[in-house]
Enzyme design. Structure first.
Site, mmCIF file in Angstrom:
data_model
loop_
_atom_site.group_PDB
_atom_site.id
_atom_site.type_symbol
_atom_site.label_atom_id
_atom_site.label_comp_id
_atom_site.label_asym_id
_atom_site.label_seq_id
_atom_site.Cartn_x
_atom_site.Cartn_y
_atom_site.Cartn_z
ATOM 1 N N THR A 17 -6.370 11.701 14.227
ATOM 2 C CA THR A 17 -5.551 12.934 14.507
ATOM 3 C C THR A 17 -6.468 13.968 14.978
ATOM 4 O O THR A 17 -6.250 14.646 16.338
ATOM 5 C CB THR A 17 -4.735 13.543 13.628
ATOM 6 O OG1 THR A 17 -3.542 12.637 13.187
ATOM 7 C CG2 THR A 17 -3.939 14.626 14.194
ATOM 8 N N PRO A 28 -2.468 7.742 16.822
ATOM 9 C CA PRO A 28 -3.041 8.116 15.531
ATOM 10 C C PRO A 28 -2.194 9.108 14.592
ATOM 11 O O PRO A 28 -2.644 9.174 13.612
ATOM 12 C CB PRO A 28 -4.423 8.994 16.167
ATOM 13 C CG PRO A 28 -3.726 9.515 17.344
ATOM 14 C CD PRO A 28 -3.175 8.196 17.942
ATOM 15 N N LYS A 49 -8.788 8.370 2.014
ATOM 16 C CA LYS A 49 -8.887 7.989 3.436
ATOM 17 C C LYS A 49 -10.112 7.405 3.644
ATOM 18 O O LYS A 49 -11.190 8.152 3.305
ATOM 19 C CB LYS A 49 -8.514 9.284 4.224
ATOM 20 C CG LYS A 49 -8.361 8.989 5.888
ATOM 21 C CD LYS A 49 -7.789 10.199 6.415
ATOM 22 C CE LYS A 49 -7.758 9.901 8.066
ATOM 23 N NZ LYS A 49 -6.953 8.753 8.215
ATOM 24 N N GLY A 83 0.700 -1.186 0.282
ATOM 25 C CA GLY A 83 -0.169 -0.004 0.072
ATOM 26 C C GLY A 83 0.865 1.207 -0.156
ATOM 27 O O GLY A 83 2.333 1.383 0.265
ATOM 28 N N ARG A 84 0.179 2.511 -0.172
ATOM 29 C CA ARG A 84 1.109 3.723 -0.128
ATOM 30 C C ARG A 84 1.944 3.938 1.117
ATOM 31 O O ARG A 84 2.993 4.262 1.006
ATOM 32 C CB ARG A 84 -0.041 4.881 -0.163
ATOM 33 C CG ARG A 84 -0.791 4.877 -1.544
ATOM 34 C CD ARG A 84 -1.758 6.171 -1.740
ATOM 35 N NE ARG A 84 -2.931 5.873 -0.772
ATOM 36 C CZ ARG A 84 -3.994 5.386 -1.011
ATOM 37 N NH1 ARG A 84 -4.158 4.783 -2.162
ATOM 38 N NH2 ARG A 84 -4.982 5.274 -0.198
ATOM 39 N N HIS A 90 -7.575 15.430 4.299
ATOM 40 C CA HIS A 90 -6.760 14.291 3.645
ATOM 41 C C HIS A 90 -7.260 13.851 2.321
ATOM 42 O O HIS A 90 -8.151 14.436 1.991
ATOM 43 C CB HIS A 90 -7.023 13.060 4.686
ATOM 44 C CG HIS A 90 -6.491 13.112 5.929
ATOM 45 N ND1 HIS A 90 -6.821 13.727 7.050
ATOM 46 C CD2 HIS A 90 -5.290 12.576 6.350
ATOM 47 C CE1 HIS A 90 -5.959 13.623 8.056
ATOM 48 N NE2 HIS A 90 -5.036 12.873 7.828
#
Length: 274
Positions: free
Chosen positions: A169, A126, A162, A14-15, A158
């Site tokens: 956060t 987080p 996401k 994944g990223r 984001h």
């Protein structure tokens, strides 16, 4: 610490997983021991370093933690809440420490992971960026000085991919502010507004969410009074800041006893007054 810390990375393709692999390659204190991907992935057997674009690391992508059990000491997990619980359970059964950067946990999942802290060392946060963790300290000060006299809003943005909102956060920002003010975030949080909402209740903490393009992560806490406002903002320009924080957490965690820790403890910010 003289020996390198051996880490495994879940979600390696994944990223975030690829960024973590790159961070491991760049960190002299870290040795990548394993990179895990879902069963059935077409990337099985691919060199993790080649996948991340940093050159061969002689670590092939595998689909099982069991196959890599002897290859690492700390698991770094940025996956999904469900997967993170499963991975933490595996670590508890196999005596491995784990760094968890996943967000979006519900209360029951958090309780499950917390219970595993009786058996193994866990860092769960987080956000692992140093700047974000410093921001939380600044929020304590701002809330203590201004919180009872102004309107408080938290705005976060984001990338389009996401899955959870508000971000972990942003929720942590709200928790820090609410705790400082002696409030219960579950009772005072307002998530988005629509229609005729009436006059704003100063005792609330508002949340607004943006999902767009390739925004890595932007968070602002707004303390607004009549005639002035204070904005405390953190902007991440690269996922590498989170990955580097995770590596820092891993090197710290191998020296700790069983317990549930956060990045404030990793960075030595607990108990510091600004």
């Amino acid at each position: 610490m003289t020996e390198q810390v051996r880490v495994a990375i879940t979600g390696g393709s994944g990223r975030m997983g690829r960024t973590l692999i790159e961070a491991a390659k760049q960190n002299e204190l870290i040795l990548l021991g394993a990179a895990i991907e879902r069963a059935g992935s077409t990337l099985m057997g691919v060199d993790a370093g080649e996948l991340a674009g940093v050159g061969a690391m002689n670590v092939a992508i595998t689909d099982s933690l069991d196959k890599a059990v002897d290859d690492f000491d700390v698991l770094i997990d940025f996956t999904s809440p469900e997967a993170s619980v499963v991975h933490t359970d595996w670590c508890a059964r196999n005596g491995k420490a784990i760094v968890i950067g996943t967000t979006g946990f519900n209360h029951a999942q958090k309780e499950q992971i917390s219970a595993y802290g009786d058996q193994i060392p866990i860092v769960m946060a987080p956000n692992m960026a140093v700047g974000v963790n410093l921001m939380w300290k600044l929020l304590e000060v701002a809330a203590e000085v201004m919180g009872d006299y102004c309107d408080i809003e938290i705005i976060e943005g984001h990338h389009r991919y996401k899955k959870d909102a508000p971000s972990g956060t942003a929720l942590k920002m709200g928790e820090v502010i609410a705790e400082t003010l002696g409030r219960d975030l579950e009772k005072c949080a307002v998530y988005g507004r629509e229609g005729i909402t009436g006059e704003r209740d100063r005792g609330t903490i508002g949340f607004a969410t943006v999902r767009a393009g390739d925004i890595v992560g932007e968070h602002t806490a707004l303390f607004a009074d009549i005639g002035e406002r204070l904005e405390i903002t953190h902007k991440a320009s690269s996922r590498m800041t989170f990955a580097n924080g995770a590596m820092r957490a891993a090197t710290w965690l191998v020296e700790q006893d069983a317990g549930l820790y956060d990045m404030q403890q990793v960075l030595g910010l607990k108990g510091i007054t600004i």
